[in-house]
Write a protein that holds these residues in place. Structure first.
Motif, short mmCIF file in Angstrom:
data_model
loop_
_atom_site.label_atom_id
_atom_site.label_comp_id
_atom_site.label_asym_id
_atom_site.label_seq_id
_atom_site.Cartn_x
_atom_site.Cartn_y
_atom_site.Cartn_z
N GLU A 1 15.86 -46.50 -9.35
CA GLU A 1 16.05 -46.02 -10.72
C GLU A 1 15.36 -44.68 -10.98
O GLU A 1 15.63 -44.02 -11.98
N GLN A 2 14.45 -44.31 -10.10
CA GLN A 2 13.70 -43.08 -10.31
C GLN A 2 14.48 -41.86 -9.85
O GLN A 2 15.31 -41.94 -8.94
N VAL A 3 14.19 -40.71 -10.48
CA VAL A 3 14.84 -39.45 -10.13
C VAL A 3 13.76 -38.46 -9.70
O VAL A 3 12.86 -38.14 -10.48
N TYR B 1 4.26 -35.29 -13.00
CA TYR B 1 4.29 -33.94 -12.46
C TYR B 1 3.15 -33.75 -11.46
O TYR B 1 2.06 -34.32 -11.63
N ALA B 2 3.39 -32.92 -10.44
CA ALA B 2 2.33 -32.54 -9.51
C ALA B 2 2.71 -31.20 -8.89
O ALA B 2 3.89 -30.83 -8.84
N ALA C 1 11.25 -36.36 2.44
CA ALA C 1 12.36 -35.61 1.85
C ALA C 1 13.54 -36.52 1.51
O ALA C 1 14.36 -36.19 0.64
N ASP C 2 13.64 -37.67 2.18
CA ASP C 2 14.69 -38.64 1.84
C ASP C 2 14.56 -39.12 0.40
O ASP C 2 15.53 -39.62 -0.18
N LYS C 3 13.38 -38.98 -0.18
CA LYS C 3 13.16 -39.45 -1.54
C LYS C 3 13.60 -38.44 -2.59
O LYS C 3 13.63 -38.77 -3.78
N TRP C 4 13.95 -37.22 -2.17
CA TRP C 4 14.42 -36.23 -3.14
C TRP C 4 15.81 -36.61 -3.65
O TRP C 4 16.68 -37.01 -2.87
N ASP C 5 16.03 -36.46 -4.92
CA ASP C 5 17.38 -36.57 -5.48
C ASP C 5 17.95 -35.19 -5.74
O ASP C 5 19.14 -34.95 -5.52
N LEU C 6 17.10 -34.28 -6.22
CA LEU C 6 17.53 -32.92 -6.56
C LEU C 6 16.60 -31.92 -5.89
O LEU C 6 15.38 -32.13 -5.85
N LEU D 1 10.16 -37.77 -11.48
CA LEU D 1 9.09 -37.34 -10.60
C LEU D 1 9.36 -35.89 -10.22
O LEU D 1 10.39 -35.58 -9.61
N ILE D 2 8.45 -34.99 -10.59
CA ILE D 2 8.66 -33.56 -10.38
C ILE D 2 7.49 -33.01 -9.58
O ILE D 2 6.33 -33.16 -9.97
#
Length: 770
Positions: free
Chosen positions: A452-454, A373-374, A490-495, A437-438
């Motif tokens: 594999e990460q979200v 979290y961050a 932002a390309d790394k965002w899933d949600l 990752l939030i």
């Protein structure tokens, strides 16, 4: 199926097929409705879009009768949507416009003028430009050819060079009688349907004209366009061109253009094959084989291949050798290209990411029960990530949460919360291995997102000021920002988490990436629906707010065009004018440090400086009213259904320097959250007169809440945790706005206490009399 209706016949019907474009649809519709030429209708066909497109169309239709929405109950594809729109249309001409594109200024007037000058041809060819996310504009290759046509009218056989135009239906206007009544043109299923329709209509038309006026702004979406999504659907191109040549076979008089169309077909095959965003590597050999087979089968007698490298590729198609084609195409990368790719990869990972420790951890398996979290650039445990963290401990205790904090923020971490200092050895370990990752901002450039990460981007506000790539037009706000790097992050965002439809639309457009929008509400706002009367009284007591006083929370936001905190109110005068029954809580933006003037005013007992108070939600719960300017706190505070006063003394400067999405001073329902003031005197009068809590202010607040407090209901964190950590359907469902109960206001508690004390006094009097 819709049918043509009514007797009215506008000059132009703009047919807009709509599917999953909620971030672009308003711009498309606005570009049509703002045209100087008004004799048109918009037939917008909602192809059962799963997002908010249908609601947007209905909203526009309610405001302008020229917008005619058609809603499909099942998804049928863009061709069927266009067919339905053409049949529903009533105009003399049909203009197809894709819903993520826009009409250029003056487009419809230019079309109408050229139609009149050419005596209403069957087809009018239009010019266009390509527009890119970085504001680059590229002219079409057909501009000179379109200009050369002047007001001439011709057929495709007379001027076959016009068959070389970009083969899409939106760069031409069709006479409706020609298109619908005389020939009943309809689209075929699948993509690449444009090419078949373009060639069939061009070869059928008896009168074609052209204009070089730029009519369509063809948006080059960075991601999200179906044509740029690789997959087997691109194999549909073979059937579309097979149908075209069947059409030619039935019309011997079209033999003179067979070779030209064959060359167009082969070039289209090769273009598609070379695009990694269309044909994936494992399918290339098969695609080439089918291309070669169709090439050999349809090649006209005596066909002469073009010159240069394209001619070589044509010959390889004719030979049917994919091995030779691959050798020519993929083995000719120059050393410079290789070096550039390597340099780009190294830059993408970042120098720190290349350190040995991080690379070691990246080889280890992802920990399915670890979440990082961050918030606010590692400033501490706060905002939406904090609310998700606490709910996860309750509902998903198996997931261990670790916070990333700056070294100077370590002292703010609550007891019992696990944390790592940014860039420490353990930081690189958890960043490499965490499944989840939030963050409410972006992680650094040197963070490598593993497949594999979200990654959940929670954001930290509702956009009033312009964001993302929209900031390119406002240098004061951008401050030399690299928008390319921003989009790579932002390309790394899933949600992408949102609390209202407005935010969903804006984020989709200004961050043109491949994330999924999740409309669950902001977890940080759950407390506004869960806090009790005791909580409100406790917080006011901790802040030292005396019983019976009206607490006003003043939260100005940062100014991009100014350096440092600049007071916009004479707080000493303001407090004096409000009188002793008020207490003013002042919270400056977290970008600013301590302000000595505020400290001095607090020492004198005139204000309470709560700028460093750790939990802004507590301040909102304690306040009777909010004064703000452009801060997104207004959207959160609206959850409480308490008065909001907008004080915007620099609106003209701010809106031009920073850019805004709507006018909070307009007084329009859904834009203005309550009473407004543009000067200190007006602000004082707002409170003196009671306008801040008037019936009009309440009406505006209700409309504002309806628009922006859509998904905030006290259960946002639970929905996030169930979706993200538990893999469940998000629940519970969003509670309707009129059924939500926000925390009681201090005013309501004051009235309750008065009633209780009055009742006690009456009881005491009764006992004495007895």
């Amino acid at each position: 199926m819709p049918v043509a209706n009514g007797s009215a016949s506008p000059k132009i019907s703009v047919v807009v097929p709509v599917f999953k474009v909620q971030g672009y649809l308003r711009a498309c519709l606005d570009s049509i409705l703002s045209q100087s030429f008004g004799d048109f209708e918009i037939v917008a066909v909602d192809d059962c879009s799963p997002d908010a497109c249908g609601r947007i169309l209905d909203e526009y239709a309610a405001q302008d009768s020229r917008v005619i929405p058609v809603h499909f109950e099942e998804n049928k594809g863009i061709g069927k949507a266009r067919d339905a729109g053409a049949l529903k249309s009533r105009g003399e001409y049909i203009l197809f416009l894709d819903s993520d594109d826009t009409l250029a200024e003056g487009a419809l007037q230019a079309i109408a003028d050229r139609l009149q000058a050419t005596d209403d041809p069957d087809i009018l060819l239009l010019n266009h430009v390509r527009t890119y996310w970085n504001n680059r504009v590229q002219a079409s290759a057909a501009g000179e050819m379109l200009a050369a046509a002047g007001t001439d009218v011709f057929t495709a056989l007379e001027r076959p060079e016009y068959l070389n135009m970009f083969a899409v239906v939106w760069n031409r206007a069709y006479r409706r009688a020609f298109y619908v009544d005389e020939h009943n043109f309809t689209f075929t299923d699948g993509i690449y349907e444009d090419a078949l329709m373009v060639y069939k209509t061009m070869l059928t038309a008896e009168r074609i004209a052209a204009t070089d006026h730029v009519c369509v702004e063809y948006r080059q979406r960075r991601q999200g366009n179906s044509m740029r999504t690789p997959g087997r659907k691109h194999f549909g191109i073979f059937q579309q061109y097979a149908r075209l040549f069947e059409f030619l076979d039935e019309r011997p008089h079209l033999e003179p253009v067979r070779a030209l169309l064959f060359e167009r077909m082969a070039s289209h095959f090769l273009f598609t094959l070379a695009r990694e965003d269309r044909i994936v590597p494992k399918d290339r050999a098969e695609f080439f084989k089918l291309s070669a087979a169709q090439y050999k089968r349809l090649k006209p007698r005596g066909f002469v291949v073009p010159e240069g490298s394209q001619g070589i590729r044509f010959q390889l198609l004719d030979r049917g050798s994919y091995t030779a084609y691959a050798a020519v195409t993929y083995a000719t990368s120059t050393r410079r290209d290789v070096i550039q790719r390597a340099r780009k990869a190294k830059t993408k990972l970042g120098k720190t990411a290349y350190n040995r420790l991080y690379r070691l951890h990246l080889r280890r398996p992802v920990d399915e029960n670890l979440a990082v979290y961050a918030a606010y650039w590692n400033r501490g445990v706060a905002c939406n990530p904090a609310a998700i963290y606490h709910k996860a401990k309750e509902l998903a205790p198996n997931v261990h949460g670790v916070w990333v904090v700056k070294r100077d923020a370590v002292d703010t971490v609550p007891a019992g919360v696990d944390y790592v200092v940014a860039n420490s050895p353990r930081y690189w370990e958890v960043m490499a291995r965490a499944k989840y990752l939030i963050n409410n901002v972006n992680f650094p450039n040197d963070f490598v997102k593993r497949p594999e990460q979200v990654h959940l981007q929670t954001h930290h506000g509702t956009p009033l000021k312009q964001m993302g790539i929209d900031q390119q037009r406002f240098p004061a706000a951008a401050k030399n920002m690299s928008f390319g790097k921003m989009l790579e992050r932002a390309d790394k965002w899933d949600l992408s988490l949102t609390s209202n439809q407005h935010s969903t639309e804006i984020w989709e457009r200004v961050y043109p990436c491949a994330f999924e929008a999740v409309e669950y509400g902001y977890p940080r706002n759950d407390v506004y629906f869960r806090a009790t009367a005791e909580d409100v009284l406790r917080i006011r007591g901790e802040l030292g707010i005396e019983e019976g006083k009206t607490a006003v929370l003043y939260c100005p936001t940062v100014r991009d065009y100014q350096k440092g905190y600049v007071p916009r109110i004479d707080l000493e005068r303001f407090c004096r004018e409000l009188g002793p029954d008020y207490v003013v809580l002042v919270r400056t933006h977290y970008f600013y440090g301590a302000d000595p003037e505020l400290e001095a005013l607090q020492e004198r007992g005139l204000i309470k400086d709560v700028s460093r108070y750790p939990v802004v939600e507590d301040l909102c719960l304690a306040a009777d009213a909010l004064i703000t300017d452009y801060s997104s706190i207004m959207f959160d505070y609206a959850c409480l259904d308490r008065p909001i006063v907008t004080y915007a003394d620099d609106w003209e400067v701010y809106s031009r320097a920073r850019g805004v999405y709507f006018d909070i001073l307009s007084g329009q329902p859904g834009e203005t959250p309550g009473a407004t003031a543009t000067s200190e005197d007006e602000l004082i009068e707002v409170f003196r007169s009671g306008a801040w809590k008037s019936g009009r202010a309440a009406e505006l607040r209700a409309a504002f809440r309806e628009r922006f407090v859509q998904f905030d209901d006290g259960h946002a964190a639970e929905r996030v945790v169930r979706r993200l950590f538990l893999g469940q359907e998000p629940s519970p469902a969003v509670v309707p706005l009129d059924e939500r109960t926000p925390a009681p206001s201090p005013a309501a508690l004051k009235a309750r206490i008065v009633r209780q004390r009055t009742g006690e006094s009456e009881n005491e009097r009764g006992l004495i009399q007895a």
